[in-house]
Design a protein around this motif. Sequence first.
Motif, PDB file in Angstrom:
ATOM      1  N   GLY A   1      49.524  -2.429  20.116  1.00 52.74           N
ATOM      2  CA  GLY A   1      48.183  -3.038  20.310  1.00 52.74           C
ATOM      3  C   GLY A   1      47.396  -1.593  19.129  1.00 52.74           C
ATOM      4  N   PHE A   2      47.910  -1.428  18.221  1.00 50.10           N
ATOM      5  CA  PHE A   2      47.201  -0.892  17.813  1.00 50.10           C
ATOM      6  C   PHE A   2      46.158  -1.284  16.958  1.00 50.10           C
ATOM      7  N   THR A   3      44.569  -0.840  17.223  1.00 54.45           N
ATOM      8  CA  THR A   3      43.095  -1.403  16.518  1.00 54.45           C
ATOM      9  C   THR A   3      42.714  -0.562  15.645  1.00 54.45           C
ATOM     10  N   ASP A   4      42.084  -0.482  14.498  1.00 60.52           N
ATOM     11  CA  ASP A   4      41.306  -0.020  13.885  1.00 60.52           C
ATOM     12  C   ASP A   4      39.793   0.379  13.886  1.00 60.52           C
ATOM     13  N   ALA A   5      39.459  -0.586  14.731  1.00 59.39           N
ATOM     14  CA  ALA A   5      37.916  -0.762  15.854  1.00 59.39           C
ATOM     15  C   ALA A   5      37.725   0.554  15.829  1.00 59.39           C
ATOM     16  N   LYS A   6      36.870   1.169  15.388  1.00 63.82           N
ATOM     17  CA  LYS A   6      36.045   2.106  15.789  1.00 63.82           C
ATOM     18  C   LYS A   6      35.047   2.397  16.837  1.00 63.82           C
ATOM     19  N   ASP A   7      35.831   3.426  18.190  1.00 61.96           N
ATOM     20  CA  ASP A   7      35.236   3.601  19.322  1.00 61.96           C
ATOM     21  C   ASP A   7      33.146   3.271  18.735  1.00 61.96           C
ATOM     22  N   PRO A   8      32.577   2.823  19.759  1.00 63.94           N
ATOM     23  CA  PRO A   8      31.039   2.779  19.916  1.00 63.94           C
ATOM     24  C   PRO A   8      30.335   4.282  20.203  1.00 63.94           C
ATOM     25  N   ASN A   9      31.794   4.889  20.985  1.00 65.99           N
ATOM     26  CA  ASN A   9      30.937   6.679  20.904  1.00 65.99           C
ATOM     27  C   ASN A   9      31.572   7.087  20.644  1.00 65.99           C
TER      28      ASN A   9
ATOM     29  N   ASP B   1      28.604  19.399   6.758  1.00 63.98           N
ATOM     30  CA  ASP B   1      29.588  19.310   7.521  1.00 63.98           C
ATOM     31  C   ASP B   1      29.345  17.627   8.491  1.00 63.98           C
ATOM     32  N   ASN B   2      30.281  17.217   8.851  1.00 61.13           N
ATOM     33  CA  ASN B   2      30.145  16.120   9.228  1.00 61.13           C
ATOM     34  C   ASN B   2      31.566  14.725   9.913  1.00 61.13           C
ATOM     35  N   ARG B   3      31.163  15.583  11.371  1.00 61.10           N
ATOM     36  CA  ARG B   3      31.788  16.052  12.239  1.00 61.10           C
ATOM     37  C   ARG B   3      32.378  13.765  12.207  1.00 61.10           C
ATOM     38  N   GLY B   4      31.518  12.629  11.661  1.00 66.18           N
ATOM     39  CA  GLY B   4      32.004  11.543  12.150  1.00 66.18           C
ATOM     40  C   GLY B   4      33.311  11.785  11.931  1.00 66.18           C
ATOM     41  N   ILE B   5      33.645  12.440  10.672  1.00 71.60           N
ATOM     42  CA  ILE B   5      34.794  11.505   9.507  1.00 71.60           C
ATOM     43  C   ILE B   5      36.185  13.161   9.901  1.00 71.60           C
ATOM     44  N   CYS B   6      35.208  13.891  10.567  1.00 73.56           N
ATOM     45  CA  CYS B   6      36.880  14.979  10.760  1.00 73.56           C
ATOM     46  C   CYS B   6      37.889  14.527  11.618  1.00 73.56           C
ATOM     47  N   GLN B   7      38.863  15.052  11.499  1.00 73.89           N
ATOM     48  CA  GLN B   7      39.926  14.767  11.856  1.00 73.89           C
ATOM     49  C   GLN B   7      40.543  15.918  12.423  1.00 73.89           C
ATOM     50  N   HIS B   8      40.258  16.294  13.070  1.00 71.69           N
ATOM     51  CA  HIS B   8      40.050  17.525  14.098  1.00 71.69           C
ATOM     52  C   HIS B   8      40.869  18.100  14.167  1.00 71.69           C
ATOM     53  N   SER B   9      41.800  18.744  12.987  1.00 72.90           N
ATOM     54  CA  SER B   9      43.140  18.641  12.244  1.00 72.90           C
ATOM     55  C   SER B   9      43.399  20.508  13.069  1.00 72.90           C
ATOM     56  N   GLY B  10      42.038  21.290  13.060  1.00 77.70           N
ATOM     57  CA  GLY B  10      41.689  22.941  12.988  1.00 77.70           C
ATOM     58  C   GLY B  10      42.169  23.284  12.033  1.00 77.70           C
ATOM     59  N   LEU B  11      42.197  22.952  10.518  1.00 79.18           N
ATOM     60  CA  LEU B  11      41.970  24.136   9.470  1.00 79.18           C
ATOM     61  C   LEU B  11      41.052  24.830   9.889  1.00 79.18           C
ATOM     62  N   CYS B  12      40.326  24.414   9.732  1.00 82.12           N
ATOM     63  CA  CYS B  12      38.857  25.284   9.684  1.00 82.12           C
ATOM     64  C   CYS B  12      38.927  26.217  10.643  1.00 82.12           C
ATOM     65  N   THR B  13      39.322  25.715  11.893  1.00 80.92           N
ATOM     66  CA  THR B  13      38.797  26.809  13.031  1.00 80.92           C
ATOM     67  C   THR B  13      39.767  27.174  13.519  1.00 80.92           C
ATOM     68  N   ASP B  14      41.506  27.629  12.758  1.00 77.45           N
ATOM     69  CA  ASP B  14      42.236  28.327  13.102  1.00 77.45           C
ATOM     70  C   ASP B  14      42.115  29.344  11.733  1.00 77.45           C
ATOM     71  N   ARG B  15      41.863  29.058  10.392  1.00 75.52           N
ATOM     72  CA  ARG B  15      41.755  30.114   9.588  1.00 75.52           C
ATOM     73  C   ARG B  15      40.629  30.749   9.554  1.00 75.52           C
ATOM     74  N   VAL B  16      39.230  30.260  10.263  1.00 72.03           N
ATOM     75  CA  VAL B  16      37.776  31.867   9.879  1.00 72.03           C
ATOM     76  C   VAL B  16      37.564  30.860  11.438  1.00 72.03           C
ATOM     77  N   PRO B  17      38.037  31.559  12.254  1.00 77.55           N
ATOM     78  CA  PRO B  17      37.537  31.192  13.812  1.00 77.55           C
ATOM     79  C   PRO B  17      35.703  31.707  13.890  1.00 77.55           C
ATOM     80  N   THR B  18      35.680  32.568  13.066  1.00 78.03           N
ATOM     81  CA  THR B  18      33.912  33.547  13.248  1.00 78.03           C
ATOM     82  C   THR B  18      33.097  32.297  12.434  1.00 78.03           C
ATOM     83  N   ALA B  19      33.486  31.478  11.899  1.00 80.92           N
ATOM     84  CA  ALA B  19      32.368  30.731  11.436  1.00 80.92           C
ATOM     85  C   ALA B  19      32.695  29.075  11.680  1.00 80.92           C
ATOM     86  N   PHE B  20      33.699  28.934  12.074  1.00 80.11           N
ATOM     87  CA  PHE B  20      33.815  27.477  12.561  1.00 80.11           C
ATOM     88  C   PHE B  20      34.867  27.852  13.830  1.00 80.11           C
TER      89      PHE B  20
END
Length: 142
Positions: free
Chosen positions: A20-28, A46-65
Amino acid sequence: MPVWLLGDQALCDGSHATSGFTDAKDPNRVPDQRDTYPGQQVTIFDNRGICQHSGLCTDRVPTAFRTGAEPFVAPSGGRLDELIRAVRDCPSGALSLGFDGPVTSTKRATWPTGTGPGSAPIEVTQDGPYRVTGADPAERRD
């Protein structure tokens, strides 16, 4: 059932077609837009719309991200080399950076071949997902 391979790594067994997987974009979802965060030495985009939220930036430089503060990006919160590494390793390409002048004329950085986003085709993170990137050819085996 076909299996897609990248080298010896299986990428897809087709099970998404029956789950049942769909690649439709969530309207929200977060809108696809690039935000600009100027700093003293560098401007981070920074483009939050394409971010996959892996956390590499926040884990590596939490004082900047900063996940718990606004604005999310504070370029003066990290050393330049840390910022460059975090942006370079962003798996989705949501982060980029620029140098030289005001924000309206900032030149975005480019990476030498084999050093930027997608340079390692398969990365395994501890207690996390596989990250498959790059332009290595995939082959289908039936």
